[in-house]
Design a protein around this motif. Structure first.
Motif, PDB file in Angstrom:
ATOM      1  N   PHE A 350       0.817  -1.214   0.000  1.00  0.00           N
ATOM      2  CA  PHE A 350       0.000   0.000   0.000  1.00  0.00           C
ATOM      3  C   PHE A 350       0.854   1.269   0.000  1.00  0.00           C
ATOM      4  O   PHE A 350       0.397   2.326   0.420  1.00  0.00           O
ATOM      5  CB  PHE A 350      -0.929  -0.001   1.216  1.00  0.00           C
ATOM      6  CG  PHE A 350      -1.988  -1.065   1.156  1.00  0.00           C
ATOM      7  CD1 PHE A 350      -3.073  -0.938   0.311  1.00  0.00           C
ATOM      8  CD2 PHE A 350      -1.880  -2.209   1.928  1.00  0.00           C
ATOM      9  CE1 PHE A 350      -4.045  -1.925   0.252  1.00  0.00           C
ATOM     10  CE2 PHE A 350      -2.846  -3.200   1.875  1.00  0.00           C
ATOM     11  CZ  PHE A 350      -3.927  -3.062   1.026  1.00  0.00           C
ATOM     12  N   ALA A 355       1.820   1.943  -5.899  1.00  0.00           N
ATOM     13  CA  ALA A 355       0.773   2.636  -6.658  1.00  0.00           C
ATOM     14  C   ALA A 355       1.298   3.113  -8.008  1.00  0.00           C
ATOM     15  O   ALA A 355       0.622   3.000  -9.037  1.00  0.00           O
ATOM     16  CB  ALA A 355       0.241   3.819  -5.847  1.00  0.00           C
ATOM     17  N   LEU A 368      -8.906   3.937  -1.530  1.00  0.00           N
ATOM     18  CA  LEU A 368      -8.842   3.093  -0.347  1.00  0.00           C
ATOM     19  C   LEU A 368      -9.177   3.888   0.908  1.00  0.00           C
ATOM     20  O   LEU A 368      -8.857   5.071   1.012  1.00  0.00           O
ATOM     21  CB  LEU A 368      -7.460   2.476  -0.214  1.00  0.00           C
ATOM     22  CG  LEU A 368      -7.041   1.535  -1.342  1.00  0.00           C
ATOM     23  CD1 LEU A 368      -5.621   1.073  -1.120  1.00  0.00           C
ATOM     24  CD2 LEU A 368      -7.974   0.344  -1.431  1.00  0.00           C
ATOM     25  N   PHE A 372      -5.046   3.142   4.753  1.00  0.00           N
ATOM     26  CA  PHE A 372      -4.271   2.757   3.583  1.00  0.00           C
ATOM     27  C   PHE A 372      -4.408   3.746   2.431  1.00  0.00           C
ATOM     28  O   PHE A 372      -4.033   3.447   1.313  1.00  0.00           O
ATOM     29  CB  PHE A 372      -4.688   1.363   3.113  1.00  0.00           C
ATOM     30  CG  PHE A 372      -4.403   0.298   4.129  1.00  0.00           C
ATOM     31  CD1 PHE A 372      -3.120   0.094   4.576  1.00  0.00           C
ATOM     32  CD2 PHE A 372      -5.424  -0.481   4.636  1.00  0.00           C
ATOM     33  CE1 PHE A 372      -2.843  -0.886   5.507  1.00  0.00           C
ATOM     34  CE2 PHE A 372      -5.163  -1.460   5.580  1.00  0.00           C
ATOM     35  CZ  PHE A 372      -3.869  -1.663   6.010  1.00  0.00           C
ATOM     36  N   ARG A 373      -4.978   4.929   2.689  1.00  0.00           N
ATOM     37  CA  ARG A 373      -5.020   5.933   1.633  1.00  0.00           C
ATOM     38  C   ARG A 373      -3.634   6.485   1.401  1.00  0.00           C
ATOM     39  O   ARG A 373      -2.877   6.747   2.323  1.00  0.00           O
ATOM     40  CB  ARG A 373      -5.963   7.075   2.017  1.00  0.00           C
ATOM     41  CG  ARG A 373      -7.432   6.736   1.816  1.00  0.00           C
ATOM     42  CD  ARG A 373      -8.271   7.974   2.034  1.00  0.00           C
ATOM     43  NE  ARG A 373      -7.915   8.986   1.063  1.00  0.00           N
ATOM     44  CZ  ARG A 373      -8.288  10.259   1.171  1.00  0.00           C
ATOM     45  NH1 ARG A 373      -8.997  10.659   2.178  1.00  0.00           N
ATOM     46  NH2 ARG A 373      -7.933  11.120   0.250  1.00  0.00           N
ATOM     47  N   TRP A 374      -3.280   6.664   0.126  1.00  0.00           N
ATOM     48  CA  TRP A 374      -1.945   7.142  -0.191  1.00  0.00           C
ATOM     49  C   TRP A 374      -1.752   8.582   0.272  1.00  0.00           C
ATOM     50  O   TRP A 374      -0.652   8.996   0.541  1.00  0.00           O
ATOM     51  CB  TRP A 374      -1.713   7.035  -1.699  1.00  0.00           C
ATOM     52  CG  TRP A 374      -1.746   5.629  -2.156  1.00  0.00           C
ATOM     53  CD1 TRP A 374      -0.873   4.647  -1.793  1.00  0.00           C
ATOM     54  CD2 TRP A 374      -2.690   5.023  -3.025  1.00  0.00           C
ATOM     55  NE1 TRP A 374      -1.211   3.464  -2.379  1.00  0.00           N
ATOM     56  CE2 TRP A 374      -2.337   3.666  -3.156  1.00  0.00           C
ATOM     57  CE3 TRP A 374      -3.811   5.477  -3.720  1.00  0.00           C
ATOM     58  CZ2 TRP A 374      -3.043   2.777  -3.939  1.00  0.00           C
ATOM     59  CZ3 TRP A 374      -4.504   4.592  -4.496  1.00  0.00           C
ATOM     60  CH2 TRP A 374      -4.135   3.256  -4.609  1.00  0.00           C
TER      61      TRP A 374
END
Length: 719
Positions: A350, A355, A368, A372-374
């Motif tokens: 992640f 990505a 996400l 786990f958000r970038w």
């Protein structure tokens, strides 16, 4: 009486091996917070954990080696304990490899990869010696070998990551092949022969443009999604990672970056910058550059399979006669290794790097949920504040005076007690972005760009018809400019304070919008924080900043004592913050009623101090009265404050002050060495670092020194 020595001798290896595993847990889960949090409460435990890993390995391996000496008659249970100890020694090599989330604690650690390579040789050799010394009778030799191989791989990855991140190797890896240029000798030979033949000959330079510069990268005038932010940040990271080692860039790279960032909104521009800085952080301080590769994934799979196989073999091993503690510790080490490896894999999966890889391969990435958000928080998103008048007015308690006598502790105490923080607001972000963007629009050529980033506030004063204030910029060094404008800003801020009457806030109708006033205050206190608390970041422009700051504080304290604003001993305990150091609201952020009263007294004392300074007649320059023995800038700030208060109604005082501060921030950012910016990435980040990278992408950096494109000489022969 309890014999603690005997207890320690019996349990020391077990305690240290579990302690080593605990250090690994701390490092893998808390090391990523370094780029988001700037506090000693996180830095100190991580620093201790990073250093203690090697101590724990040396201690445990040495004791295991000693415990296996001697070949006297041993019972079956003793032999199994001996086998388990050798098994544990292999885990220490795994722990020395460290987690993926941290390879170097500080930037200088990357240059010590030689030492870690030697450590692999020595520690690996000692563990191998312990293993071979008992291999003939060791029933756990296969699981031990499996863990040993896993440890060698992990330690090797760490050394390789340190090697790649060392600045010399990093510079070498991204430098282009040497360019000898056109064949000058051959061309001149041809030229000479044509001239000798009396042919009309001329040499012309033909510029070669590789496509349309404006079309080199598509520019989008829209809000970018999370995935697009990561994609663009990685693109510019690859283009501009040479900034880390002070490489130079040509006009095509400048135009491409400048055109792209001119098309963005403030929020997206800063988001791209933040993610790009995260890529730099990962390269310099983690194993990510090694882990995010083909062989990185292969080695992770191999290590995980080796640990699974070792767990299965240990489970099936006959453990009869083996103490329960040895069995329990072994299972804890095995499960700990598996869990840590699985956690590392999830973090890698992640990560921004994954990505980018998936996006390049054409996969559609979903949005996400947290965590786990970038695009979670990429840095501390706070602006540190340090105020000179506040520091001089508020005395120190007896406890603090005692601490101040210890070398090195005064700086730490000042950071804890006197350095506050303000949130980096959307309003401030947009204001800084627009100021830099507007200057970038004027910088079509490198000469204009250089004139802009060399400006220390004078560009703004000229643009706003305030040339009469230029003497406070052009006639002083940067450290003096900063102190004078800081004091003037604080005096004007205090003089324009909003009067609160009940629940209704009143302000003079002549006062300018409050946002400029607030932003001026934040930037003023932040720049002083850099000068005093981060002198390495200001070393290129600060000059004698520390001396001038100390002289200014000394004069301020002397003046405040003469006006009875502070007591002669500076120890008026009734008005001291931090009388009870460990429960004061300075530290825990939850003021009680007594602390609230102290804060009110502090505020009134601060206001009295500002009024006292403003009440001084500063018609004559201080240097004409005192000479230049003292470098104090206190009453020069008073003179500037008076001139700012007398600005015409057509000039927004606070807008002018805030723009001057952005220009000084930009000047400090672009003149700070790149490695000093990079060091801050592991300490929560700094606003000045974001401004540095933003200015560079706007084409205002000092790394653009190639003004012409590729060209070739052509011999033109007339008929």
């Amino acid at each position: 009486m309890v014999n603690w020595k005997k207890i320690w001798d019996a349990w020391d290896i077990r305690v240290v091996i579990l302690f080593s595993l605990t250090l690994q847990i701390i490092l893998i889960f808390f090391a990523p917070l370094r780029k988001r949090v700037s506090t000693y409460y996180l830095t100190l435990p991580l620093w201790c954990s990073y250093l203690l890993v090697e101590w724990a390995a040396n201690f445990a391996v040495g004791h295991i080696s000693d415990s296996n000496k001697g070949n006297g008659n041993k019972s079956a249970g003793d032999n199994k304990v001996e086998d388990v100890l050798v098994f544990w020694a292999a885990f220490l090599l795994v722990h020395l490899g460290g987690p993926d989330t941290i390879s170097a604690f500080a930037l200088e650690d990357n240059a010590l990869w030689h030492r870690h390579f030697l450590g692999l040789m020595t520690q690996g050799g000692v563990v191998a010696y312990v293993f071979f010394a008992t291999v003939s009778r060791n029933k756990l030799w296969i699981p031990a070998v499996l863990i040993y191989v896993s440890g060698v791989i992990k330690y090797g990855e760490r050394i390789w990551a340190l090697y790649l991140a060392s600045l010399d190797r990093f510079r070498e890896s991204i430098m282009k092949d040497p360019d000898p240029g056109p064949n000058y000798a051959k061309l001149m030979d041809e030229y000479s022969s044509k001239i000798a033949a009396n042919l009309p000959t001329n040499i012309e330079m033909i510029h070669e443009y590789h496509g349309d510069l404006e079309a080199e990268k598509s520019v989008k005038s829209k809000t970018l999604s999370d995935v697009e932010i990561v994609e663009e940040a990685h693109y510019f990271f690859e283009k501009f990672k040479g900034l880390i080692v002070d490489l130079i860039f040509d006009f095509r790279q400048r135009n491409e970056s400048r055109n792209f960032f001119l098309s963005l909104e403030a929020i997206d521009a800063f988001r791209v910058i933040e993610v790009e800085l995260n890529f730099i952080y990962d390269v310099l301080f983690t194993k990510m550059i090694v882990a995010n590769s083909y062989w990185g994934y292969v080695f992770r799979l191999i290590c995980f399979l080796l640990e699974v196989a070792a767990t299965i073999l240990f489970y099936r091993w006959d453990k009869r006669g083996l103490p329960r503690w040895e069995i329990g510790v072994s299972y804890i080490l095995l499960l700990g290794a598996l869990i840590l490896d699985f956690s590392s894999f999830l973090m890698l999966l992640f990560s921004d790097w994954t990505a980018v890889v998936l996006k390049k391969k054409g996969y559609v990435l979903p949005r996400l949920p947290m965590p786990f958000r970038w695009l979670s928080r990429r840095w501390a998103e706070s602006v540190s504040q340090f105020n000179l008048i506040n520091y001089c007015v508020h005395g120190r308690s007896k406890f603090m005076e005692f601490i101040y006598r210890w070398p090195g502790f005064s700086d730490v105490l000042n950071r804890i007690v006197y350095v506050k923080s303000q949130k980096f607001t959307a309003e401030l972000r947009k204001f800084i972005y627009e100021e830099i963007k507007n200057k970038s629009l004027l910088a079509e050529d490198l000469d204009t760009a250089k004139e802009i980033w060399l400006a220390k506030g004078d560009w703004t004063l000229r643009a706003n018809s305030s040339s009469h204030l230029l003497c406070y910029i052009t006639e002083s060094n940067f450290d003096e400019i900063l102190l004078v404008w800081h004091i003037a800003t604080e005096l004007c801020y205090s003089n324009d304070s909003i009067v609160i009457d009940g629940d209704k806030a009143k302000s003079s109708p002549e006062k300018p919008p409050a946002n400029y006033r607030k932003m001026s205050k934040i930037l003023s206190d932040y720049m002083l924080y850099l000068l005093v608390m981060q002198p390495a970041m200001m070393s290129a422009v600060a000059g004698i900043g520390q001396i001038r700051y100390r002289d200014t504080c000394a004069e301020a304290e002397k003046f405040f004592r003469s006006r009875n604003i502070i007591s002669s001993t500076n120890k008026d305990q009734g008005e001291q913050c931090c009388n009870n150091f460990f429960t004061c609201s300075c530290l825990n952020g939850t003021p009680n009623e007594e602390d609230g009263q102290v804060q009110n007294r502090r505020k009134k004392k601060h206001e009295s101090a500002c009024k006292a300074i403003l009440g001084v007649n500063a018609a004559v320059r201080p240097v004409q009265v005192k000479g230049d023995r003292s470098k104090s800038a206190l009453f020069d700030g008073r003179r500037l404050a008076k001139e700012l208060e007398e600005l015409g109604h057509g000039i927004d005082k606070w807008e002018l002050i805030s723009k001057v501060w952005v220009e000084m921030l930009s000047h400090a950012a672009i003149n700070c060495k790149a490695n000093n910016h990079c060091k801050q990435l592991s300490k929560g980040g700094q606003l000045v670092t974001l401004v540095w990278l933003l200015m560079t992408h706007f084409g205002l950096g000092n790394n653009f020194q190639i003004g012409e494109g590729h060209a070739r000489a052509k011999l033109i022969v007339g008929k």
